[in-house]
Design a protein around this motif. Structure first.
Motif, PDB file in Angstrom:
ATOM      1  N   UNK A 222      -8.419  -6.413   6.715  1.00 57.92           N
ATOM      2  CA  UNK A 222      -9.603  -6.308   7.564  1.00 57.92           C
ATOM      3  C   UNK A 222     -10.827  -6.967   6.939  1.00 57.92           C
ATOM      4  N   UNK A 223     -10.907  -6.948   5.624  1.00 55.98           N
ATOM      5  CA  UNK A 223     -12.074  -7.546   4.936  1.00 55.98           C
ATOM      6  C   UNK A 223     -11.835  -9.009   4.580  1.00 55.98           C
ATOM      7  N   UNK A 224     -10.672  -9.534   5.003  1.00 53.80           N
ATOM      8  CA  UNK A 224     -10.317 -10.932   4.728  1.00 53.80           C
ATOM      9  C   UNK A 224     -10.410 -11.250   3.231  1.00 53.80           C
ATOM     10  N   UNK A 225      -9.974 -10.276   2.434  1.00 54.44           N
ATOM     11  CA  UNK A 225     -10.032 -10.447   0.985  1.00 54.44           C
ATOM     12  C   UNK A 225      -9.087 -11.553   0.528  1.00 54.44           C
ATOM     13  N   UNK A 226      -9.556 -12.336  -0.421  1.00 51.67           N
ATOM     14  CA  UNK A 226      -8.730 -13.412  -0.984  1.00 51.67           C
ATOM     15  C   UNK A 226      -8.087 -12.995  -2.314  1.00 51.67           C
ATOM     16  N   UNK A 227      -8.328 -11.748  -2.701  1.00 54.58           N
ATOM     17  CA  UNK A 227      -7.757 -11.277  -3.962  1.00 54.58           C
ATOM     18  C   UNK A 227      -6.236 -11.181  -3.872  1.00 54.58           C
ATOM     19  N   UNK A 228      -5.596 -11.589  -4.953  1.00 61.29           N
ATOM     20  CA  UNK A 228      -4.146 -11.449  -5.054  1.00 61.29           C
ATOM     21  C   UNK A 228      -3.854 -10.146  -5.782  1.00 61.29           C
ATOM     22  N   UNK A 229      -3.063  -9.301  -5.150  1.00 59.37           N
ATOM     23  CA  UNK A 229      -2.767  -7.988  -5.725  1.00 59.37           C
ATOM     24  C   UNK A 229      -1.260  -7.836  -5.873  1.00 59.37           C
ATOM     25  N   UNK A 230      -0.844  -7.382  -7.047  1.00 56.57           N
ATOM     26  CA  UNK A 230       0.588  -7.168  -7.310  1.00 56.57           C
ATOM     27  C   UNK A 230       0.783  -5.730  -7.770  1.00 56.57           C
ATOM     28  N   UNK A 231       1.734  -5.052  -7.143  1.00 57.49           N
ATOM     29  CA  UNK A 231       2.079  -3.680  -7.509  1.00 57.49           C
ATOM     30  C   UNK A 231       3.364  -3.697  -8.319  1.00 57.49           C
ATOM     31  N   UNK A 232       3.312  -3.125  -9.528  1.00 57.00           N
ATOM     32  CA  UNK A 232       4.471  -3.086 -10.428  1.00 57.00           C
ATOM     33  C   UNK A 232       4.898  -1.637 -10.628  1.00 57.00           C
ATOM     34  N   UNK A 233       6.160  -1.360 -10.370  1.00 57.79           N
ATOM     35  CA  UNK A 233       6.665   0.007 -10.495  1.00 57.79           C
ATOM     36  C   UNK A 233       7.815   0.014 -11.490  1.00 57.79           C
ATOM     37  N   UNK A 234       7.634   0.740 -12.591  1.00 53.99           N
ATOM     38  CA  UNK A 234       8.657   0.840 -13.634  1.00 53.99           C
ATOM     39  C   UNK A 234       9.227   2.251 -13.640  1.00 53.99           C
ATOM     40  N   UNK A 235      10.531   2.352 -13.831  1.00 58.14           N
ATOM     41  CA  UNK A 235      11.125   3.676 -13.934  1.00 58.14           C
ATOM     42  C   UNK A 235      12.556   3.710 -13.440  1.00 58.14           C
ATOM     43  N   UNK A 236      13.309   4.618 -13.998  1.00 57.96           N
ATOM     44  CA  UNK A 236      14.723   4.773 -13.662  1.00 57.96           C
ATOM     45  C   UNK A 236      14.887   5.586 -12.385  1.00 57.96           C
ATOM     46  N   UNK A 237      15.779   5.133 -11.523  1.00 57.59           N
ATOM     47  CA  UNK A 237      16.129   5.894 -10.328  1.00 57.59           C
ATOM     48  C   UNK A 237      17.106   6.988 -10.753  1.00 57.59           C
ATOM     49  N   UNK A 238      16.725   8.234 -10.564  1.00 54.78           N
ATOM     50  CA  UNK A 238      17.571   9.328 -11.017  1.00 54.78           C
ATOM     51  C   UNK A 238      18.763   9.540 -10.085  1.00 54.78           C
ATOM     52  N   UNK A 239      19.757  10.220 -10.630  1.00 55.59           N
ATOM     53  CA  UNK A 239      20.992  10.470  -9.886  1.00 55.59           C
ATOM     54  C   UNK A 239      20.712  11.198  -8.574  1.00 55.59           C
ATOM     55  N   UNK A 240      21.329  10.754  -7.508  1.00 54.06           N
ATOM     56  CA  UNK A 240      21.207  11.315  -6.164  1.00 54.06           C
ATOM     57  C   UNK A 240      19.841  11.036  -5.521  1.00 54.06           C
ATOM     58  N   UNK A 241      19.087  10.110  -6.112  1.00 53.36           N
ATOM     59  CA  UNK A 241      17.784   9.751  -5.542  1.00 53.36           C
ATOM     60  C   UNK A 241      17.776   8.313  -5.019  1.00 53.36           C
ATOM     61  N   UNK A 242      18.967   7.739  -4.872  1.00 51.57           N
ATOM     62  CA  UNK A 242      19.062   6.338  -4.456  1.00 51.57           C
ATOM     63  C   UNK A 242      18.491   6.116  -3.049  1.00 51.57           C
ATOM     64  N   UNK A 243      18.747   7.048  -2.129  1.00 48.67           N
ATOM     65  CA  UNK A 243      18.228   6.904  -0.763  1.00 48.67           C
ATOM     66  C   UNK A 243      16.702   6.981  -0.751  1.00 48.67           C
ATOM     67  N   UNK A 244      16.178   7.893  -1.550  1.00 53.85           N
ATOM     68  CA  UNK A 244      14.717   8.033  -1.662  1.00 53.85           C
ATOM     69  C   UNK A 244      14.097   6.740  -2.173  1.00 53.85           C
ATOM     70  N   UNK A 245      14.689   6.175  -3.227  1.00 51.37           N
ATOM     71  CA  UNK A 245      14.176   4.925  -3.801  1.00 51.37           C
ATOM     72  C   UNK A 245      14.293   3.774  -2.809  1.00 51.37           C
TER      73      UNK A 245
END
Length: 358
Positions: A222-245
């Motif tokens: 909406x603000x026509x921002x020219x900023x480049x933004x990157x989201x980095x997510x680190x971490x292990x997917x725990x057992x039985x949480x594959x659908x959630x991830x």
């Protein structure tokens, strides 16, 4: 219980003369996973005399059964038991354990009876002390989490030697290599890096960050921002949480102005690299624990945003340490993220936090 026998923490304990016994977590059903480690621990402790046993974040089944056995042997062998970090996560797990009936043959029937077997308890932040003493009815000490001082001459190790213990899938390693080989703190790089590190399961409330990024994405459009933004997510997917991830990954792909990379589990070395790459670290402090990743991000002088929960409220006191936002409120989190994106001065002010956490 686990497979790693040479972690940094275990090495430091051994250096201080503390015996570290690692019990491997066996494959098999729930009964096998709970029972075999318990037998190994009892066999080891039975050979000891005049010693203190720490229950460090043990599962309720294990520590309740262990405390029963130790009660029988305590006087004979002069054994003492201390439960470390009986915080909200442990309170809730104990309550749930006893609510569903525990084991039919168990002598211990509730949290207070369990605490009668303890010589003491330790929590990680001050707010837990009163609750712990009320529930357990014993004296509780506060020992806060900490992080080691950053080495002045720390050099980034070569990425060519990946730790064997990773054994991650090729695609995940490829993503990590591509990302971590890039120059760190490149002032000429217009991209703003937002990141978080956490085990991936529903209790960690990672969807709060994803939802905030959806709102932030709309703001940038909406603000026509020219900023480049990157989201980095680190971490292990725990057992039985594959659908959630998988659902979180699907939602993150729908962002238009924010590019998301899922890095998987990182080694200690690459966690340091990861944190140094970030401009903003977001800590969703759930459950109400005392997340070391927030301390580690502060040590690396990253701008930190954390939710008002648990130990985070005792790590961040002012804008010099970071920013606290209300829990479960993605609008407020998105607003704070946008504020830091727009203001480099505010992002850099947390460099002072390094002095305060050591």
């Amino acid at each position: 219980v686990g497979e790693e026998t040479k972690t940094r923490g275990s090495k430091e304990l051994v250096a201080q003369g503390v015996t570290v016994k690692t019990v491997k977590d066996p494959d098999g059903g729930r009964y096998i996973r709970d029972f075999l480690p318990l037998c190994q621990i009892i066999e080891y402790v039975q050979r000891q005399r005049d010693c203190t046993v720490l229950f460090w974040n043990l599962a309720p089944t294990t520590k309740v059964k262990l405390s029963e056995w130790i009660l029988k042997k305590a006087k004979e062998k002069n054994l003492r038991v201390i439960d470390v970090s009986p915080g909200e996560m442990n309170f809730e797990s104990l309550k749930k354990y006893f609510t569903i009936g525990g084991d039919i043959e168990e002598v211990i029937r509730n949290e207070r009876e369990y605490a009668e077997r303890l010589s003491g308890a330790v929590v990680k932040f001050a707010q837990e002390k009163e609750t712990a003493e009320r529930i357990f009815g014993i004296r509780v000490e506060v020992i806060r989490n900490g992080v080691s001082e950053k080495e002045k001459n720390w050099e980034q190790p070569s990425f060519s030697n990946l730790p064997n213990l990773w054994r991650k899938i090729k695609e995940e390693l490829k993503i990590q290599k591509s990302f971590l080989r890039k120059r760190i703190n490149n002032k000429n790089n217009e991209t703003i890096f937002i990141g978080t590190a956490s085990r991936i399961n529903p209790s960690k409330k990672l969807e709060e960050l994803i939802n905030a990024c959806k709102i932030l994405d709309d703001i940038l459009i909406k603000t026509h921002s020219e900023k480049k933004v990157k989201l980095l997510i680190a971490g292990k997917i725990e057992r039985k949480c594959e659908d959630y991830a998988a659902e979180l990954k699907k939602q993150s792909k729908e962002l238009k102005k924010i590019n998301t990379t899922w890095l998987g589990e990182l080694s200690l070395t690459n966690t340091q690299r990861f944190l140094r790459k970030l401009d903003i670290f977001v800590g969703i402090s759930e459950p109400k624990g005392c997340p070391n990743t927030i301390l580690e991000a502060m040590r690396e002088a990253r701008a930190v945003i954390a939710t008002k929960a648990g130990g985070a409220t005792e790590m961040i006191f002012s804008e010099e340490e970071g920013a606290l936002v209300e829990r479960a409120n993605p609008d407020i989190l998105a607003t704070k993220l946008h504020e830091l994106l727009q203001n480099e001065k505010k992002r850099s002010i947390t460099k002072n936090s390094t002095v305060n956490i050591l």
